[in-house]
Design an enzyme around this catalytic site. Structure first.
Site, PDB file in Angstrom:
ATOM      1  N   ASP A 191     -88.261 -75.316-102.233  1.00  0.00           N
ATOM      2  CA  ASP A 191     -89.372 -75.243-101.300  1.00  0.00           C
ATOM      3  C   ASP A 191     -89.098 -76.129-100.088  1.00  0.00           C
ATOM      4  O   ASP A 191     -87.943 -76.347 -99.717  1.00  0.00           O
ATOM      5  CB  ASP A 191     -90.666 -75.638-102.015  1.00  0.00           C
ATOM      6  CG  ASP A 191     -91.880 -74.862-101.511  1.00  0.00           C
ATOM      7  OD1 ASP A 191     -92.269 -75.068-100.342  1.00  0.00           O
ATOM      8  OD2 ASP A 191     -92.427 -74.053-102.279  1.00  0.00           O
ATOM      9  N   ASP A 200     -99.612 -88.999-107.410  1.00  0.00           N
ATOM     10  CA  ASP A 200     -99.644 -88.051-108.515  1.00  0.00           C
ATOM     11  C   ASP A 200     -98.281 -87.420-108.799  1.00  0.00           C
ATOM     12  O   ASP A 200     -98.143 -86.657-109.756  1.00  0.00           O
ATOM     13  CB  ASP A 200    -100.657 -86.936-108.229  1.00  0.00           C
ATOM     14  CG  ASP A 200    -101.886 -87.031-109.115  1.00  0.00           C
ATOM     15  OD1 ASP A 200    -101.846 -87.774-110.113  1.00  0.00           O
ATOM     16  OD2 ASP A 200    -102.890 -86.347-108.818  1.00  0.00           O
ATOM     17  N   HIS A 233     -96.097 -77.594 -98.127  1.00  0.00           N
ATOM     18  CA  HIS A 233     -96.093 -76.479 -99.068  1.00  0.00           C
ATOM     19  C   HIS A 233     -95.462 -76.873-100.404  1.00  0.00           C
ATOM     20  O   HIS A 233     -96.025 -76.663-101.482  1.00  0.00           O
ATOM     21  CB  HIS A 233     -95.343 -75.306 -98.438  1.00  0.00           C
ATOM     22  CG  HIS A 233     -95.410 -74.028 -99.205  1.00  0.00           C
ATOM     23  ND1 HIS A 233     -94.502 -73.691-100.172  1.00  0.00           N
ATOM     24  CD2 HIS A 233     -96.269 -72.982 -99.118  1.00  0.00           C
ATOM     25  CE1 HIS A 233     -94.790 -72.490-100.657  1.00  0.00           C
ATOM     26  NE2 HIS A 233     -95.860 -72.041-100.030  1.00  0.00           N
ATOM     27  N   ALA A 371     -87.914 -62.300-105.573  1.00  0.00           N
ATOM     28  CA  ALA A 371     -88.926 -61.789-106.502  1.00  0.00           C
ATOM     29  C   ALA A 371     -88.490 -60.536-107.242  1.00  0.00           C
ATOM     30  O   ALA A 371     -88.827 -60.345-108.414  1.00  0.00           O
ATOM     31  CB  ALA A 371     -90.230 -61.513-105.761  1.00  0.00           C
ATOM     32  N   SER A 425     -97.889 -68.058-103.466  1.00  0.00           N
ATOM     33  CA  SER A 425     -97.194 -69.348-103.574  1.00  0.00           C
ATOM     34  C   SER A 425     -97.890 -70.278-104.551  1.00  0.00           C
ATOM     35  O   SER A 425     -97.247 -71.109-105.192  1.00  0.00           O
ATOM     36  CB  SER A 425     -97.166 -70.043-102.208  1.00  0.00           C
ATOM     37  OG  SER A 425     -96.120 -69.601-101.409  1.00  0.00           O
TER      38      SER A 425
END
Length: 496
Positions: A191, A200, A233, A371, A425
């Protein structure tokens, strides 16, 4: 974001919500696709992938020598898959390298429709030097704002796990009663980079396994190379997968596993084939267990096998996916946000997206990569009520499983905070997280076994009308259909 990372921009979302109903897709055809020739002007740095006949040292040396003989420079060789990435400023490079390589070369193709903006990396320099083209990216390709709620700084937020409806939908909360995932499991986030100090995420980032692949497709191991620059993203995706259970913010699907930042998005928002090849091979070299791929490879939304340049680049990415799978890596990928039936796509008006787009006719050999590549789990998106998200691509035999993708709360870079985004996404990392939990409990399972179990264990979802009547209607059965595949992914079943 740009065309590539599969998250919706606010502008695009508004257009879809108020727009007209899209026409029904026609059946795919075996007729030739519309040619999209890529010109290579003399004096401009262009990027190419070359696929050797076989992945062995002798063949690779022949191809590398041919690159030099044809007036190019070898940027990166991947002997594991028989792929060479090269740059050249000669318009005749493609033709000349075929002659120079002889039977050692299967195919060669340009990877973009425009000159290289990052130049040739140091250590792979051509005599003419990096960056000599002077070409600059169109400013409109910068990342746009996503559909998101206001961000909340971590230091002023209470635990927000109760807001994560998505985790309840896929039974992640119940799975966590059994396991949060194993530290032995590593998920590669291919990404735009991961915020290195988000509270986190910081405990779960494997710095040693992180890499930047956006430097012309060559792995860049610099300390901060894999950090996010123009987009959060990848940070949002990483939070959905593995935000830590630490009493603040949110909790990921697999909060006990590690993540690696594999940066495949450049500062202008493009994911070129050589970047993706680097990312997948790196995942195999580092023996990652899972990768998440919330993007399609630029500059074509669909790569056609009957177009010389597109076929070569598509083959290079296919080889990288296949080889990394052979190393034990299982891949999850977003289906896309065009509300298209992937089993019946016929036209594309937005490619190439890095230059001048042309309206082109597609055929059955034109595919969204990664994909639609073999062995990749393709994920559609659903809303809180369970219906297919209006933007989600679909397709009978194309979608494996569905997952939450609309209004997903996760980590963002700004103020080390949290924000909500929508897109396939956001659906794909839920599946990557479930695969990570599955691998934690079943460490000996192969990628093929994991995919079979993931599909088998999914919670069946019958066809429903398309949201807002946008896009092709659902076809298939209650057990497998074009909207949900075999159903909504189930984290609890994965760990039982």
């Amino acid at each position: 974001m740009p065309r590539r990372p599969l998250v919706l921009t606010a502008l695009a979302a508004a257009a879809l919500i108020v727009g007209t109903v899209a026409p029904a897709a026609q059946a795919s055809t075996s007729e030739p696709s519309t040619p999209v020739p890529i010109t290579a002007p003399d004096g401009k740095i262009m990027s190419y992938v070359l696929n050797a006949k076989t992945a062995n040292p002798g063949q690779m040396r022949l191809v590398e020598r041919a690159v030099v003989a044809a007036g190019g420079v070898v940027v990166q060789s991947w002997p594991e898959i028989g792929v060479v990435v090269a740059h050249s400023v000669r318009s005749a490079f493609r033709a000349d390298v075929v002659v120079a390589a002889g039977n050692a070369l299967v195919s060669v193709g340009a990877t973009r429709s425009v000159p290289v903006i990052e130049g040739t990396p140091a250590g792979a320099q051509a005599p003419w030097g990096p960056g000599s083209s002077g070409w600059k990216a169109d400013a409109k390709k910068k990342f746009n704002g996503d559909i998101e709620a206001p961000t909340t700084p971590a230091d002023s937020a209470d635990a927000r796990e109760s807001e994560q409806w998505d985790m309840k939908m896929i039974n992640a909360d119940k799975a966590h009663a059994i396991t949060d995932g194993s530290r032995n499991v590593l998920v590669g986030v291919l990404d735009s980079g991961i915020d290195p100090d988000h509270p986190d995420l910081v405990a779960n980032i494997d710095v040693a396994a992180s890499i930047n692949c956006s430097d012309a497709g060559r792995p860049d191991a610099s300390v901060d190379g894999w950090y996010p620059t123009t987009s959060d993203h990848g940070t949002h995706v990483a939070g959905t997968i593995a935000a830590a259970r630490n009493g603040i913010g949110i909790v990921g699907v697999a909060p006990g596993v590690r993540v690696a930042s594999v940066k495949v998005v450049n500062d202008d928002g493009f994911i070129y084939p050589e970047y993706a090849v680097c990312g997948f091979v790196w995942a195999g070299l580092k023996h990652m267990d899972v990768t998440n791929n919330s993007y399609y490879v630029d500059p074509f939304e669909y790569w056609c096998g009957d177009q010389v340049d597109q076929a070569a680049a598509k083959e290079a990415v296919r080889r990288a996916v296949e080889w990394s799978t052979s190393q034990g890596v299982v891949h999850a990928a977003a289906a896309g946000n065009s509300a298209v039936d992937l089993a019946n796509k016929t036209v594309d008006t937005g490619s190439p997206d890095d230059g001048t787009a042309v309206a082109r006719t597609l055929n059955e050999g034109c595919e969204d990569i990664p994909a639609e590549l073999p062995g990749v789990v393709t994920v559609s998106s659903v809303i809180k009520a369970g219906a297919l998200s209006y933007f989600s691509n679909r397709g009978l035999g194309k979608i494996d499983v569905a997952a939450p993708g609309s209004g997903i709360l996760s980590t963002v870079v700004k103020d080390n905070g949290y924000g909500s985004k929508s897109g396939t996404s956001m659906a794909s990392p839920h599946v990557a997280g479930v695969l990570a939990l599955m691998k934690s409990v079943h460490p000996t399972w192969s990628p093929a076994q994991m995919i079979d179990k993931l599909r088998e264990q999914a919670m069946s979802h019958a066809c429903e009308p398309a949201q807002l009547n946008y896009g092709p209607v659902c076809v298939g059965t209650d057990t497998e259909n074009s909207y949900y595949g075999t159903g909504i992914v189930d984290a609890l079943a994965a760990v039982q």
